[in-house]
Design a protein around this motif. Sequence first.
Motif, short mmCIF file in Angstrom:
data_model
loop_
_atom_site.label_atom_id
_atom_site.label_comp_id
_atom_site.label_asym_id
_atom_site.label_seq_id
_atom_site.Cartn_x
_atom_site.Cartn_y
_atom_site.Cartn_z
N ALA A 147 -18.49 -92.04 80.60
CA ALA A 147 -18.59 -92.86 81.81
C ALA A 147 -19.63 -93.95 81.64
CB ALA A 147 -18.93 -91.98 83.00
N ALA A 148 -20.78 -93.61 81.08
CA ALA A 148 -21.84 -94.60 80.85
C ALA A 148 -21.39 -95.66 79.87
CB ALA A 148 -23.11 -93.91 80.34
N TRP A 207 -18.78 -98.17 81.49
CA TRP A 207 -19.42 -99.15 82.36
C TRP A 207 -20.20 -100.19 81.56
CZ3 TRP A 207 -19.17 -100.45 87.42
CH2 TRP A 207 -18.43 -99.62 88.27
N GLY A 210 -14.30 -96.79 88.08
CA GLY A 210 -14.73 -96.06 89.27
C GLY A 210 -14.35 -94.59 89.19
N LEU A 258 -16.70 -93.03 86.83
CA LEU A 258 -18.01 -92.82 87.44
C LEU A 258 -18.01 -91.55 88.29
CD1 LEU A 258 -20.88 -93.79 88.08
CD2 LEU A 258 -19.92 -95.15 89.95
#
Length: 309
Positions: free
Chosen positions: A34-35, A38, A128, A131
């Motif tokens: 996820a990191a 992004w 999203g 996240l």
Amino acid sequence: MNGTELLATAATLSLPALLDLIGIAAFGAIMVAAACEWTARANKRVFLDKYAQQSAAMALLLIIISILGSVPAMFLLKDRFPGLMQWFSNPSMPLIHTLGAAGATTLLLAVWSITWKKLRKKKGLHAGIGLLAGIGALATMGIGTAAAALVLPALKTGTFPQWPAALPMHVWALMGQYFFTALGAGAGLSLVYLVLRRNKDDFGRDYYRFGLCTAAKWALVPMLIQLGFQGWLFSTLSEQTRQAVQTGPLGILWLVTAGCALICVGLWLAIARSQTPVRLKWAAFLGSLLLWTMHTANTLLFLNLSGIA
């Protein structure tokens, strides 16, 4: 427990510890992925997005393996602790909250991983979902570690565990340790995953040089940080328990845990700094074996401190 009994118990626990390692590595890989997605989206880094995609796919595979492996384990636990199954169905018990967080995270992960290509033109929506999956993984690790710290002592006494008004300090130390262990294990196992998938996916030499170096960096930093939490955990123990650790077999477990972590850091640092990390694939596999050894020792240490082993 003497040294011989310690080795025998460690051998018995090695397979359950492996399944547990696979599970926490899966949730760690979700947070890493996820990191990375992004960051890749913000900086338009294609290779980083590809690594995030592969980490998410690996996480889903690891969760499936963990679920399949936990089924026979549940039958064994049911025989040893007959009242345990009631704790999974009681809404006030920590275990049901862990299962809820893990289930929601797994569902989000499945949608996120499967739609990576389908939502290529809707990267904001896709990121999203990732996240939310990352937040779910973080919550699962926190709730799960705290629940284990509460449930394990209760298994010995037969009392029903409840969430306390405030978590004890040693539980916070455990949560920090296992959170960073999950990140390190997720990235550390992704090194092996990249090597195994290299011939099948064939994303090019440049990508695998980038991917292996990135995975190694994500693995080594959290593994160093978790050592600090391990020290904090030691400081929260009672004077009698600290003395027992320093003078007895439990001290060996503590040294094995810390030693394996440090060797892993050294191996991953070599990969991260290498211009040809593919040639160091042996270090990726050795790091995974050391992670298994470390987690087996840590699990046995955790059970002893909880009064179970």
